[in-house]
Write a protein that holds these residues in place. Sequence first.
Motif, PDB file in Angstrom:
ATOM      1  N   PHE A  68       0.812  -1.215   0.000  1.00  0.00           N
ATOM      2  CA  PHE A  68       0.000   0.000   0.000  1.00  0.00           C
ATOM      3  C   PHE A  68       0.853   1.277   0.000  1.00  0.00           C
ATOM      4  CE2 PHE A  68      -2.337  -3.292   2.322  1.00  0.00           C
ATOM      5  CZ  PHE A  68      -3.525  -3.351   1.615  1.00  0.00           C
ATOM      6  N   ALA A  69       2.167   1.163   0.133  1.00  0.00           N
ATOM      7  CA  ALA A  69       3.019   2.333   0.336  1.00  0.00           C
ATOM      8  C   ALA A  69       3.644   2.792  -0.980  1.00  0.00           C
ATOM      9  CB  ALA A  69       4.091   2.015   1.380  1.00  0.00           C
ATOM     10  N   ASN A  70       4.769   3.458  -0.890  1.00  0.00           N
ATOM     11  CA  ASN A  70       5.485   3.991  -2.056  1.00  0.00           C
ATOM     12  C   ASN A  70       6.928   4.235  -1.640  1.00  0.00           C
ATOM     13  OD1 ASN A  70       5.675   6.997  -1.160  1.00  0.00           O
ATOM     14  ND2 ASN A  70       3.491   6.497  -0.939  1.00  0.00           N
ATOM     15  N   SER A  71       7.762   4.615  -2.604  1.00  0.00           N
ATOM     16  CA  SER A  71       9.196   4.740  -2.347  1.00  0.00           C
ATOM     17  C   SER A  71       9.548   5.857  -1.375  1.00  0.00           C
ATOM     18  CB  SER A  71       9.941   4.964  -3.661  1.00  0.00           C
ATOM     19  OG  SER A  71       9.860   3.827  -4.497  1.00  0.00           O
ATOM     20  N   ASN A  72       8.648   6.825  -1.173  1.00  0.00           N
ATOM     21  CA  ASN A  72       8.935   7.923  -0.246  1.00  0.00           C
ATOM     22  C   ASN A  72       9.241   7.425   1.160  1.00  0.00           C
ATOM     23  OD1 ASN A  72       7.938   9.161  -2.549  1.00  0.00           O
ATOM     24  ND2 ASN A  72       6.846  10.755  -1.433  1.00  0.00           N
ATOM     25  N   TYR A  73       8.689   6.272   1.526  1.00  0.00           N
ATOM     26  CA  TYR A  73       8.870   5.762   2.884  1.00  0.00           C
ATOM     27  C   TYR A  73      10.335   5.497   3.222  1.00  0.00           C
ATOM     28  CZ  TYR A  73       3.931   5.534   3.885  1.00  0.00           C
ATOM     29  OH  TYR A  73       2.623   5.895   4.149  1.00  0.00           O
ATOM     30  N   GLY A 169      -2.350  -5.843  12.279  1.00  0.00           N
ATOM     31  CA  GLY A 169      -2.079  -5.363  10.943  1.00  0.00           C
ATOM     32  C   GLY A 169      -3.176  -4.499  10.352  1.00  0.00           C
ATOM     33  N   LYS A 170      -4.398  -4.593  10.911  1.00  0.00           N
ATOM     34  CA  LYS A 170      -5.519  -3.823  10.363  1.00  0.00           C
ATOM     35  C   LYS A 170      -6.155  -2.866  11.355  1.00  0.00           C
ATOM     36  CE  LYS A 170      -7.119  -7.357   7.042  1.00  0.00           C
ATOM     37  NZ  LYS A 170      -8.269  -8.215   6.667  1.00  0.00           N
ATOM     38  N   TYR A 178      -1.952   4.397   9.373  1.00  0.00           N
ATOM     39  CA  TYR A 178      -1.221   4.063   8.148  1.00  0.00           C
ATOM     40  C   TYR A 178      -2.160   3.958   6.951  1.00  0.00           C
ATOM     41  CZ  TYR A 178       1.489   1.240   4.830  1.00  0.00           C
ATOM     42  OH  TYR A 178       2.103   0.760   3.704  1.00  0.00           O
ATOM     43  N   PHE A 179      -3.271   3.267   7.108  1.00  0.00           N
ATOM     44  CA  PHE A 179      -4.171   3.080   5.969  1.00  0.00           C
ATOM     45  C   PHE A 179      -4.841   4.390   5.551  1.00  0.00           C
ATOM     46  CE2 PHE A 179      -3.969  -1.432   7.317  1.00  0.00           C
ATOM     47  CZ  PHE A 179      -3.495  -1.942   6.116  1.00  0.00           C
ATOM     48  N   GLY A 180      -5.092   5.266   6.519  1.00  0.00           N
ATOM     49  CA  GLY A 180      -5.587   6.583   6.144  1.00  0.00           C
ATOM     50  C   GLY A 180      -4.540   7.378   5.383  1.00  0.00           C
ATOM     51  N   VAL A 182      -1.905   6.142   3.543  1.00  0.00           N
ATOM     52  CA  VAL A 182      -1.579   5.631   2.208  1.00  0.00           C
ATOM     53  C   VAL A 182      -2.688   5.917   1.203  1.00  0.00           C
ATOM     54  CG1 VAL A 182       0.033   3.873   3.020  1.00  0.00           C
ATOM     55  CG2 VAL A 182      -2.406   3.297   2.782  1.00  0.00           C
ATOM     56  N   ALA A 183      -3.931   5.982   1.674  1.00  0.00           N
ATOM     57  CA  ALA A 183      -5.025   6.334   0.758  1.00  0.00           C
ATOM     58  C   ALA A 183      -4.830   7.746   0.208  1.00  0.00           C
ATOM     59  CB  ALA A 183      -6.367   6.217   1.475  1.00  0.00           C
ATOM     60  N   LYS A 184      -4.428   8.679   1.085  1.00  0.00           N
ATOM     61  CA  LYS A 184      -4.175  10.054   0.642  1.00  0.00           C
ATOM     62  C   LYS A 184      -2.966  10.114  -0.277  1.00  0.00           C
ATOM     63  CE  LYS A 184      -6.094  12.071   4.873  1.00  0.00           C
ATOM     64  NZ  LYS A 184      -5.783  12.820   6.123  1.00  0.00           N
ATOM     65  N   GLU A 185      -1.927   9.351   0.050  1.00  0.00           N
ATOM     66  CA  GLU A 185      -0.715   9.355  -0.780  1.00  0.00           C
ATOM     67  C   GLU A 185      -0.981   8.760  -2.149  1.00  0.00           C
ATOM     68  OE1 GLU A 185       2.457   9.011   2.943  1.00  0.00           O
ATOM     69  OE2 GLU A 185       1.859   7.212   1.836  1.00  0.00           O
ATOM     70  N   TYR A 186      -1.800   7.710  -2.197  1.00  0.00           N
ATOM     71  CA  TYR A 186      -2.141   7.117  -3.487  1.00  0.00           C
ATOM     72  C   TYR A 186      -2.834   8.152  -4.378  1.00  0.00           C
ATOM     73  CZ  TYR A 186      -4.051   3.851  -6.917  1.00  0.00           C
ATOM     74  OH  TYR A 186      -4.374   3.209  -8.091  1.00  0.00           O
ATOM     75  N   LYS A 187      -3.764   8.880  -3.805  1.00  0.00           N
ATOM     76  CA  LYS A 187      -4.490   9.885  -4.585  1.00  0.00           C
ATOM     77  C   LYS A 187      -3.555  10.974  -5.079  1.00  0.00           C
ATOM     78  CE  LYS A 187      -8.713  12.640  -4.539  1.00  0.00           C
ATOM     79  NZ  LYS A 187      -9.934  12.993  -3.765  1.00  0.00           N
TER      80      LYS A 187
END
Length: 290
Positions: A68-73, A169-170, A178-180, A182-187
Motif C-alpha cells: 500500500f506504500a510507495n518509495s517515499n517511505y 495489521g488492520k 497508516y491506511f488513512g 496511504v489512501a491520501k498518498e495514493y491519490k
Amino acid sequence: MSRSSPDLLSSPYVLPWLTNPSTPDLQTTKTGYIEVDDGTNIWYGLSGLALSPAAGDKPPVVFLHGGFANSNYFAHQISALSSQFSIISIDSRGHGRSFDGPGPLTYDRMTLDVVKVLDHLAVPKAMIVGWSDGAVIGLSLALSFSDRVDRVFAFGATYNPSNVDWVAGKDSPLARDYFGRVAKEYKALSPTPDRFGEVAAKIQNMLETLPQWDATTFAHIPTRRDSAIAPLIFIVAGEKEEVVLHDVPFTLRDWISCSQLILLPGVGHFGFLQDPLTFNAMLSRVLTYY
C-alpha cells in the motif's frame, strides 16, 4: 555534563515503536517509467551516485517498499546513503506512481517488474533493501534471480500469510493511521488516483494468499558455501514488531542457509521511520560488508 552541553534529558523519551512519524519527501536526480512485458508502466527513481558499469564499483542499491506504500517511505535511508551508493527506488505495480496491470497482484509478477527495471537501466546485479512486501520481493529475487542479487536486507519479511497478526495489521491505532495515510498518498501520487479501493482489494488478496514458502523453497537460494558470488541474506526485524509474528524472522534465519539475523532495538514494523539513525547505521554496515 558541562554547561555548554545540550541537556539530552530536556525532552521526555517517546517509545519509538509507539510512534508513526510522517512520510518523508523523496529526493531523486532522475525519474522514469519502464513498460514491462504485460504493458504495465513501472515507475523508478534514481538518487545518489551515477550508475556506473565500471568493474569494481559497488552494485547499486534497490529500495522496495511495503504493501500500500510507495518509495517515499525510504527517503531517510536514501538520503543517508546517497553520497556512497547509486540508488534505485521502485514503486511496485499498483502502488505509488506505478500503474496497476491486468490480473491479480502477485510477488512473482512484482519480482519480474524489478528485473525489467534492472534490465532497462543495464544493471547486472544489485543490493536489495526491502520492507514487508518489498522484503518478500527481495527474497523472491534471491530465489529466482540469484545471479542478479548481491545481497538482500529483508526487513519485516514473511513466508506465509499465517505469519501476520491480522488484528494488529488492520485494527491497531498505528494501522488505522497508516491506511488513512496511504489512501491520501495514493491519490496524490498515482496516475489513476480514483482507483485506490480497487487496487487496495488486489493488494489485500495477495497478502491473504501469498507467499506460500517453506524450508524446501529456500533451499534453492545458493549460499557462499556453494559460490563466492552467491547472495548474502540478512533477515531483519524490529524488536517490537507488531505485524509479523515474532517467531518468523528466526524461522527464516533457520531455513535460509548462511543467512544472518538482525534485531533492531525499540522499533516495530515501521522501524525505518521510527528510528532512522539506528536503522541507517545497520543498513550501511550491511551494504559495506564484504
